[in-house]
Design a protein around this motif. Structure first.
Motif, PDB file in Angstrom:
ATOM      1  N   PHE A 204       0.838  -1.211   0.000  1.00  0.00           N
ATOM      2  CA  PHE A 204       0.000   0.000   0.000  1.00  0.00           C
ATOM      3  C   PHE A 204       0.867   1.254   0.000  1.00  0.00           C
ATOM      4  CE2 PHE A 204      -3.898  -2.317   1.532  1.00  0.00           C
ATOM      5  CZ  PHE A 204      -4.813  -1.742   0.642  1.00  0.00           C
ATOM      6  N   ILE A 205       1.959   1.226   0.778  1.00  0.00           N
ATOM      7  CA  ILE A 205       2.880   2.370   0.828  1.00  0.00           C
ATOM      8  C   ILE A 205       3.476   2.628  -0.555  1.00  0.00           C
ATOM      9  CG2 ILE A 205       5.191   3.023   1.652  1.00  0.00           C
ATOM     10  CD1 ILE A 205       4.355   1.845   4.376  1.00  0.00           C
ATOM     11  N   LEU A 206       3.823   1.539  -1.246  1.00  0.00           N
ATOM     12  CA  LEU A 206       4.350   1.663  -2.602  1.00  0.00           C
ATOM     13  C   LEU A 206       3.279   2.215  -3.544  1.00  0.00           C
ATOM     14  CD1 LEU A 206       6.935   1.000  -4.235  1.00  0.00           C
ATOM     15  CD2 LEU A 206       5.887  -1.212  -4.760  1.00  0.00           C
ATOM     16  N   GLN A 207       2.071   1.685  -3.438  1.00  0.00           N
ATOM     17  CA  GLN A 207       0.964   2.137  -4.287  1.00  0.00           C
ATOM     18  C   GLN A 207       0.656   3.612  -4.050  1.00  0.00           C
ATOM     19  OE1 GLN A 207      -2.861  -0.246  -4.926  1.00  0.00           O
ATOM     20  NE2 GLN A 207      -3.582   1.315  -3.507  1.00  0.00           N
ATOM     21  N   ASP A 208       0.756   4.049  -2.800  1.00  0.00           N
ATOM     22  CA  ASP A 208       0.470   5.442  -2.451  1.00  0.00           C
ATOM     23  C   ASP A 208       1.641   6.381  -2.725  1.00  0.00           C
ATOM     24  OD1 ASP A 208      -1.981   4.522  -1.601  1.00  0.00           O
ATOM     25  OD2 ASP A 208      -1.485   4.547   0.538  1.00  0.00           O
ATOM     26  N   GLN A 209       2.720   5.813  -3.257  1.00  0.00           N
ATOM     27  CA  GLN A 209       3.912   6.578  -3.637  1.00  0.00           C
ATOM     28  C   GLN A 209       4.535   7.320  -2.454  1.00  0.00           C
ATOM     29  OE1 GLN A 209       2.476   8.968  -6.994  1.00  0.00           O
ATOM     30  NE2 GLN A 209       3.064   7.338  -8.407  1.00  0.00           N
ATOM     31  N   VAL A 210       4.491   6.687  -1.291  1.00  0.00           N
ATOM     32  CA  VAL A 210       5.130   7.253  -0.102  1.00  0.00           C
ATOM     33  C   VAL A 210       6.641   7.066  -0.181  1.00  0.00           C
ATOM     34  CG1 VAL A 210       5.280   7.114   2.425  1.00  0.00           C
ATOM     35  CG2 VAL A 210       3.067   6.812   1.282  1.00  0.00           C
ATOM     36  N   ALA A 211       7.070   5.917  -0.746  1.00  0.00           N
ATOM     37  CA  ALA A 211       8.491   5.608  -0.874  1.00  0.00           C
ATOM     38  C   ALA A 211       8.676   4.593  -1.989  1.00  0.00           C
ATOM     39  CB  ALA A 211       9.042   5.058   0.448  1.00  0.00           C
ATOM     40  N   THR A 233      10.971  -9.922   0.919  1.00  0.00           N
ATOM     41  CA  THR A 233      10.375 -11.110   1.520  1.00  0.00           C
ATOM     42  C   THR A 233       9.175 -11.589   0.703  1.00  0.00           C
ATOM     43  OG1 THR A 233      11.078 -10.386   3.721  1.00  0.00           O
ATOM     44  CG2 THR A 233       9.350 -12.063   3.629  1.00  0.00           C
ATOM     45  N   ALA A 234       8.378 -10.639   0.223  1.00  0.00           N
ATOM     46  CA  ALA A 234       7.218 -10.992  -0.610  1.00  0.00           C
ATOM     47  C   ALA A 234       7.670 -11.707  -1.875  1.00  0.00           C
ATOM     48  CB  ALA A 234       6.433  -9.731  -0.966  1.00  0.00           C
ATOM     49  N   ASP A 235       8.733 -11.227  -2.494  1.00  0.00           N
ATOM     50  CA  ASP A 235       9.260 -11.878  -3.701  1.00  0.00           C
ATOM     51  C   ASP A 235       9.744 -13.289  -3.396  1.00  0.00           C
ATOM     52  OD1 ASP A 235       8.741  -9.809  -5.434  1.00  0.00           O
ATOM     53  OD2 ASP A 235      10.830  -9.206  -5.709  1.00  0.00           O
ATOM     54  N   LEU A 236      10.362 -13.472  -2.230  1.00  0.00           N
ATOM     55  CA  LEU A 236      10.868 -14.793  -1.853  1.00  0.00           C
ATOM     56  C   LEU A 236       9.718 -15.774  -1.624  1.00  0.00           C
ATOM     57  CD1 LEU A 236      13.224 -16.663  -1.010  1.00  0.00           C
ATOM     58  CD2 LEU A 236      12.947 -15.780   1.322  1.00  0.00           C
ATOM     59  N   ILE A 237       8.690 -15.334  -0.926  1.00  0.00           N
ATOM     60  CA  ILE A 237       7.534 -16.201  -0.638  1.00  0.00           C
ATOM     61  C   ILE A 237       6.737 -16.474  -1.902  1.00  0.00           C
ATOM     62  CG2 ILE A 237       5.320 -16.315   0.598  1.00  0.00           C
ATOM     63  CD1 ILE A 237       6.656 -14.646   2.823  1.00  0.00           C
ATOM     64  N   GLY A 238       6.572 -15.455  -2.729  1.00  0.00           N
ATOM     65  CA  GLY A 238       5.727 -15.545  -3.922  1.00  0.00           C
ATOM     66  C   GLY A 238       4.502 -14.656  -3.746  1.00  0.00           C
ATOM     67  N   LEU A 239       4.317 -13.705  -4.651  1.00  0.00           N
ATOM     68  CA  LEU A 239       3.214 -12.758  -4.492  1.00  0.00           C
ATOM     69  C   LEU A 239       1.853 -13.438  -4.600  1.00  0.00           C
ATOM     70  CD1 LEU A 239       5.620 -10.804  -4.836  1.00  0.00           C
ATOM     71  CD2 LEU A 239       4.089  -9.291  -6.083  1.00  0.00           C
ATOM     72  N   ASP A 240       1.779 -14.514  -5.370  1.00  0.00           N
ATOM     73  CA  ASP A 240       0.517 -15.259  -5.445  1.00  0.00           C
ATOM     74  C   ASP A 240       0.192 -15.901  -4.098  1.00  0.00           C
ATOM     75  OD1 ASP A 240       2.791 -16.859  -5.826  1.00  0.00           O
ATOM     76  OD2 ASP A 240       1.733 -18.316  -7.079  1.00  0.00           O
ATOM     77  N   LYS A 266      -3.053  -6.751  -8.827  1.00  0.00           N
ATOM     78  CA  LYS A 266      -2.659  -6.432 -10.201  1.00  0.00           C
ATOM     79  C   LYS A 266      -1.367  -7.158 -10.585  1.00  0.00           C
ATOM     80  CE  LYS A 266      -1.737  -2.456 -13.223  1.00  0.00           C
ATOM     81  NZ  LYS A 266      -1.649  -0.967 -13.280  1.00  0.00           N
ATOM     82  N   MET A 267      -0.400  -7.171  -9.680  1.00  0.00           N
ATOM     83  CA  MET A 267       0.877  -7.830  -9.967  1.00  0.00           C
ATOM     84  C   MET A 267       0.694  -9.338 -10.120  1.00  0.00           C
ATOM     85  SD  MET A 267       3.526  -5.677  -7.542  1.00  0.00           S
ATOM     86  CE  MET A 267       4.990  -6.527  -8.158  1.00  0.00           C
ATOM     87  N   VAL A 268      -0.141  -9.939  -9.290  1.00  0.00           N
ATOM     88  CA  VAL A 268      -0.409 -11.377  -9.407  1.00  0.00           C
ATOM     89  C   VAL A 268      -1.095 -11.674 -10.735  1.00  0.00           C
ATOM     90  CG1 VAL A 268      -1.723 -13.308  -8.449  1.00  0.00           C
ATOM     91  CG2 VAL A 268      -0.450 -11.784  -6.920  1.00  0.00           C
ATOM     92  N   ASP A 269      -2.067 -10.843 -11.119  1.00  0.00           N
ATOM     93  CA  ASP A 269      -2.752 -11.029 -12.408  1.00  0.00           C
ATOM     94  C   ASP A 269      -1.775 -10.914 -13.576  1.00  0.00           C
ATOM     95  OD1 ASP A 269      -5.204 -11.409 -11.217  1.00  0.00           O
ATOM     96  OD2 ASP A 269      -5.891  -9.349 -11.501  1.00  0.00           O
ATOM     97  N   ALA A 270      -0.744 -10.078 -13.392  1.00  0.00           N
ATOM     98  CA  ALA A 270       0.248  -9.869 -14.453  1.00  0.00           C
ATOM     99  C   ALA A 270       1.317 -10.953 -14.482  1.00  0.00           C
ATOM    100  CB  ALA A 270       0.902  -8.499 -14.281  1.00  0.00           C
ATOM    101  N   GLY A 271       1.237 -11.905 -13.549  1.00  0.00           N
ATOM    102  CA  GLY A 271       2.233 -12.976 -13.505  1.00  0.00           C
ATOM    103  C   GLY A 271       3.531 -12.578 -12.838  1.00  0.00           C
ATOM    104  N   LEU A 272       3.532 -11.459 -12.131  1.00  0.00           N
ATOM    105  CA  LEU A 272       4.738 -11.004 -11.438  1.00  0.00           C
ATOM    106  C   LEU A 272       4.727 -11.595 -10.031  1.00  0.00           C
ATOM    107  CD1 LEU A 272       4.579  -7.239 -12.545  1.00  0.00           C
ATOM    108  CD2 LEU A 272       5.808  -9.139 -13.643  1.00  0.00           C
ATOM    109  N   SER A 277       8.993 -16.513 -10.657  1.00  0.00           N
ATOM    110  CA  SER A 277       8.598 -16.142 -12.019  1.00  0.00           C
ATOM    111  C   SER A 277       9.660 -15.278 -12.706  1.00  0.00           C
ATOM    112  CB  SER A 277       7.258 -15.388 -12.007  1.00  0.00           C
ATOM    113  OG  SER A 277       7.398 -14.123 -11.390  1.00  0.00           O
ATOM    114  N   GLY A 278      10.687 -14.880 -11.934  1.00  0.00           N
ATOM    115  CA  GLY A 278      11.753 -14.058 -12.501  1.00  0.00           C
ATOM    116  C   GLY A 278      11.573 -12.571 -12.276  1.00  0.00           C
ATOM    117  N   LYS A 279      10.352 -12.163 -11.863  1.00  0.00           N
ATOM    118  CA  LYS A 279      10.127 -10.740 -11.605  1.00  0.00           C
ATOM    119  C   LYS A 279       8.973 -10.570 -10.628  1.00  0.00           C
ATOM    120  CE  LYS A 279      10.048  -6.227 -13.921  1.00  0.00           C
ATOM    121  NZ  LYS A 279       9.845  -5.611 -12.626  1.00  0.00           N
ATOM    122  N   GLY A 280       9.200  -9.676  -9.668  1.00  0.00           N
ATOM    123  CA  GLY A 280       8.163  -9.287  -8.734  1.00  0.00           C
ATOM    124  C   GLY A 280       8.384  -7.810  -8.473  1.00  0.00           C
ATOM    125  N   PHE A 281       8.737  -7.469  -7.257  1.00  0.00           N
ATOM    126  CA  PHE A 281       9.162  -6.083  -6.995  1.00  0.00           C
ATOM    127  C   PHE A 281      10.565  -5.865  -7.535  1.00  0.00           C
ATOM    128  CE2 PHE A 281       5.897  -6.885  -3.773  1.00  0.00           C
ATOM    129  CZ  PHE A 281       5.036  -5.852  -4.102  1.00  0.00           C
TER     130      PHE A 281
END
Length: 288
Positions: A204-211, A233-240, A266-272, A277-281
């Motif tokens: 959410f912080i990323l989406q809100d462009q806080v940082a 950590t999210a990338d390691l676990i898997g966003l899905d 949105k990122m999960v729908d995009a396969g990130l 998968s090779g790409k997340g954040f």
């Protein structure tokens, strides 16, 4: 209590691969089951790569080769082979409809004495046990990723889980070189009830462009001493997996604080999906 020798592992994703590798490396015979040969072939290659990679850092000339480890694992799409399992670790995607079907099959095939461990990050162990005829022999066993490198497991006692099952599970973990912390059953337990909120809020912080991505993670690493930031950590676990877990928490508690971030969806729908998968954040040159 005698040593557990044959362990079934259901689900050959990131966690199932790690559990199977760890079990084989600690002398167990493993039966790894998934729905397709392609998935199992991928799992086989990942285990080969992981063992080879570990070998680079081990000076012990007696360390087992990838072939030695793989020879201890039977890869199959047939649940029937699990009739030989003394213990089963289930690692299926965090979707209740899928898990429910898996446990119906396990319950019908496995011997009555076989204990089931749900390697789930959010789903109630009591709910899982309710679709079996062996509720006293169902326990939660939440492994951390990467499994072979993490010495601690969050063990969850369901409403009906017996002391005998807890002791059996503790013994198997000890054979794997692991300790456990036993907690009571509640969706998300301790680790993911806190972690999923943290990751979701970081998104959410990323989406809100806080940082930026890097700034969010750097704050957690430099200010709090975390080895990884929440987005890493999210990338390691898997966003899905993150999305499935936060959705389970949202459904279980009916609390708006667990509302999944739209950017995560949105990122999960995009396969990130992160590392696998090779790409997340972040981008990865060698996806799992």
């Amino acid at each position: 209590m005698r040593e557990i020798q044959t362990v079934g592992v259901v689900g050959a994703g990131v966690m199932g691969i790690g559990v199977s590798q760890n079990l084989a490396q600690t002398g167990h015979q493993v039966i790894l089951v998934d729905v397709s040969e392609d998935i199992l072939n991928h799992a086989k290659q990942e285990i080969r790569n992981n063992v080879r990679f570990q070998g680079f850092f081990q000076k012990n000339s007696e360390a087992e080769s990838p072939d030695d480890i793989l020879n201890k694992i039977k890869f199959s799409t047939n649940y029937k082979f699990l009739e030989d399992a003394e213990f089963v670790v289930e690692n299926v995607t965090e979707k209740w409809d899928l898990k429910k079907e898996v446990y119906a099959q396990l319950d019908a095939i496995c011997p009555e004495k076989t204990a089931f461990a749900a390697n789930t990050s959010a789903i109630s162990i009591t709910r899982i046990a309710s679709v079996t005829k062996r509720a006293t022999r169902v326990v939660g066993m939440h492994f951390m990723n990467p499994v072979p490198m993490k010495p601690m497991v969050e063990m969850i006692r369901g409403h009906h889980t017996s002391d005998e099952t807890i002791e059996t599970a503790k013994k198997m973990l000890a054979q794997m070189g692991k300790e456990c912390i036993i907690v009571n059953d509640s969706p998300g337990f301790v680790s993911n009830r806190v972690l999923m909120l943290t990751i979701n809020e970081a998104i959410f912080i990323l989406q809100d462009q806080v940082a930026s991505i890097e700034e969010v993670d750097k704050i957690f690493k430099t200010c709090f001493g975390h080895k990884m930031g929440p987005l890493e950590t999210a990338d390691l676990i898997g966003l899905d997996t993150i999305l499935f877990s936060i959705e389970v928490l949202y459904e279980s508690f009916n609390d708006s604080k667990y509302r999944p971030c739209p950017l995560l969806k949105k990122m999960v729908d995009a396969g990130l999906h992160g590392r696998k998968s090779g790409k997340g954040f972040y981008a990865y040159s060698n996806p799992n």
